[in-house]
Design a protein around this motif. Sequence first.
Motif, PDB file in Angstrom:
ATOM      1  N   MET A   1      15.336 -63.349 -39.164  1.00 11.94           N
ATOM      2  CA  MET A   1      15.994 -62.497 -40.196  1.00 11.94           C
ATOM      3  C   MET A   1      17.323 -63.307 -40.539  1.00 11.94           C
ATOM      4  O   MET A   1      17.121 -63.730 -41.780  1.00 11.94           O
ATOM      5  N   THR A   2      18.032 -63.943 -39.623  1.00 10.62           N
ATOM      6  CA  THR A   2      19.273 -64.521 -40.043  1.00 10.62           C
ATOM      7  C   THR A   2      18.866 -65.900 -40.587  1.00 10.62           C
ATOM      8  O   THR A   2      19.374 -66.406 -41.440  1.00 10.62           O
ATOM      9  N   ALA A   3      17.578 -66.505 -39.976  1.00  8.70           N
ATOM     10  CA  ALA A   3      17.030 -67.740 -40.439  1.00  8.70           C
ATOM     11  C   ALA A   3      16.719 -67.716 -41.871  1.00  8.70           C
ATOM     12  O   ALA A   3      16.707 -68.643 -42.707  1.00  8.70           O
ATOM     13  N   ILE A   4      16.226 -66.847 -42.049  1.00 10.53           N
ATOM     14  CA  ILE A   4      15.506 -66.328 -43.556  1.00 10.53           C
ATOM     15  C   ILE A   4      16.760 -66.454 -44.722  1.00 10.53           C
ATOM     16  O   ILE A   4      16.768 -66.986 -45.404  1.00 10.53           O
ATOM     17  N   LEU A   5      17.795 -65.822 -44.072  1.00 10.51           N
ATOM     18  CA  LEU A   5      19.182 -65.678 -45.044  1.00 10.51           C
ATOM     19  C   LEU A   5      19.644 -67.053 -45.049  1.00 10.51           C
ATOM     20  O   LEU A   5      20.136 -67.524 -46.035  1.00 10.51           O
ATOM     21  N   GLY A   6      19.830 -67.559 -43.942  1.00 13.37           N
ATOM     22  CA  GLY A   6      20.153 -69.115 -44.054  1.00 13.37           C
ATOM     23  C   GLY A   6      19.406 -70.000 -44.753  1.00 13.37           C
ATOM     24  O   GLY A   6      20.000 -70.741 -45.489  1.00 13.37           O
ATOM     25  N   ASN A   7      18.174 -69.854 -44.893  1.00 12.99           N
ATOM     26  CA  ASN A   7      17.416 -70.563 -45.698  1.00 12.99           C
ATOM     27  C   ASN A   7      17.628 -70.480 -47.130  1.00 12.99           C
ATOM     28  O   ASN A   7      17.672 -71.349 -47.922  1.00 12.99           O
ATOM     29  N   ALA A   8      18.005 -69.064 -47.734  1.00 12.78           N
ATOM     30  CA  ALA A   8      18.086 -68.743 -48.994  1.00 12.78           C
ATOM     31  C   ALA A   8      19.548 -69.446 -49.327  1.00 12.78           C
ATOM     32  O   ALA A   8      19.790 -69.867 -50.324  1.00 12.78           O
ATOM     33  N   ILE A   9      20.690 -69.214 -48.438  1.00 15.96           N
ATOM     34  CA  ILE A   9      21.805 -69.658 -48.500  1.00 15.96           C
ATOM     35  C   ILE A   9      21.499 -71.460 -48.798  1.00 15.96           C
ATOM     36  O   ILE A   9      22.294 -71.869 -49.947  1.00 15.96           O
ATOM     37  N   ARG A  10      20.955 -72.092 -47.970  1.00  9.07           N
ATOM     38  CA  ARG A  10      20.881 -73.336 -48.057  1.00  9.07           C
ATOM     39  C   ARG A  10      20.176 -73.702 -49.611  1.00  9.07           C
ATOM     40  O   ARG A  10      20.487 -74.911 -50.186  1.00  9.07           O
ATOM     41  N   ARG A  11      19.233 -72.885 -50.157  1.00  6.16           N
ATOM     42  CA  ARG A  11      18.785 -73.241 -51.306  1.00  6.16           C
ATOM     43  C   ARG A  11      19.635 -73.193 -52.593  1.00  6.16           C
ATOM     44  O   ARG A  11      19.513 -73.672 -53.439  1.00  6.16           O
ATOM     45  N   VAL A  12      20.531 -72.055 -52.484  1.00  4.16           N
ATOM     46  CA  VAL A  12      21.194 -71.692 -53.609  1.00  4.16           C
ATOM     47  C   VAL A  12      22.570 -72.368 -53.528  1.00  4.16           C
ATOM     48  O   VAL A  12      23.212 -72.559 -54.630  1.00  4.16           O
ATOM     49  N   LEU A  13      23.274 -72.824 -52.514  1.00  2.00           N
ATOM     50  CA  LEU A  13      24.500 -73.436 -52.164  1.00  2.00           C
ATOM     51  C   LEU A  13      24.743 -74.591 -53.321  1.00  2.00           C
ATOM     52  O   LEU A  13      25.808 -74.598 -53.644  1.00  2.00           O
ATOM     53  N   PRO A  14      23.837 -75.417 -53.280  1.00  3.09           N
ATOM     54  CA  PRO A  14      24.160 -76.680 -54.178  1.00  3.09           C
ATOM     55  C   PRO A  14      24.489 -76.130 -55.702  1.00  3.09           C
ATOM     56  O   PRO A  14      25.430 -76.583 -56.178  1.00  3.09           O
ATOM     57  N   VAL A  15      23.925 -75.180 -56.153  1.00  2.00           N
ATOM     58  CA  VAL A  15      24.116 -74.752 -57.423  1.00  2.00           C
ATOM     59  C   VAL A  15      25.507 -74.020 -57.446  1.00  2.00           C
ATOM     60  O   VAL A  15      26.156 -74.287 -58.332  1.00  2.00           O
TER      61      VAL A  15
END
Length: 163
Positions: free
Chosen positions: A23-37
Amino acid sequence: PVLSVARGGGGLGIAPAWGALGMTAILGNAIRRVLPVALEPFSSGAAALAPPTWAAYAAFVVFMTYVEGYKAFHRKFSPMVVARALTLRDAPLHHVALAPLYAMGLFHASKKRLATSWGFVVGIAALVKLVKTLDYPWRAVVDGGVVAGLSVGAASILYHYGR
């Protein structure tokens, strides 16, 4: 049938770790995708933000850190994820295989938990679609807040799991 390796490795076991850390990895993936913007306003090539927009960015980050990160994740969602993950010690194989989704309460849960969890999934998907339509700088403002909230959420799951 019970998956015997769920107990393996001592400590909390492989299956509970997969549930909480997945679940932490799922959140980490979401962070990774949104962080550049979210970081666009800080890059040298981006259009400069006016002071009121910077204030909105900072205020939204603080707001989302508190509302999403602390109140929603730390006080409610993260303890539930960890508690459900810990029930995977002697779980059937399909629960273990889908442990992060099980920990989120997306299956094998009460009707209320299922409705709440699936409601959040659908609601978040709709919000993501909506936010993607925002122009710069407002999408960056929203994504900055989302990164802050999700980061607190991921850290909160690790905190509750480590307790």
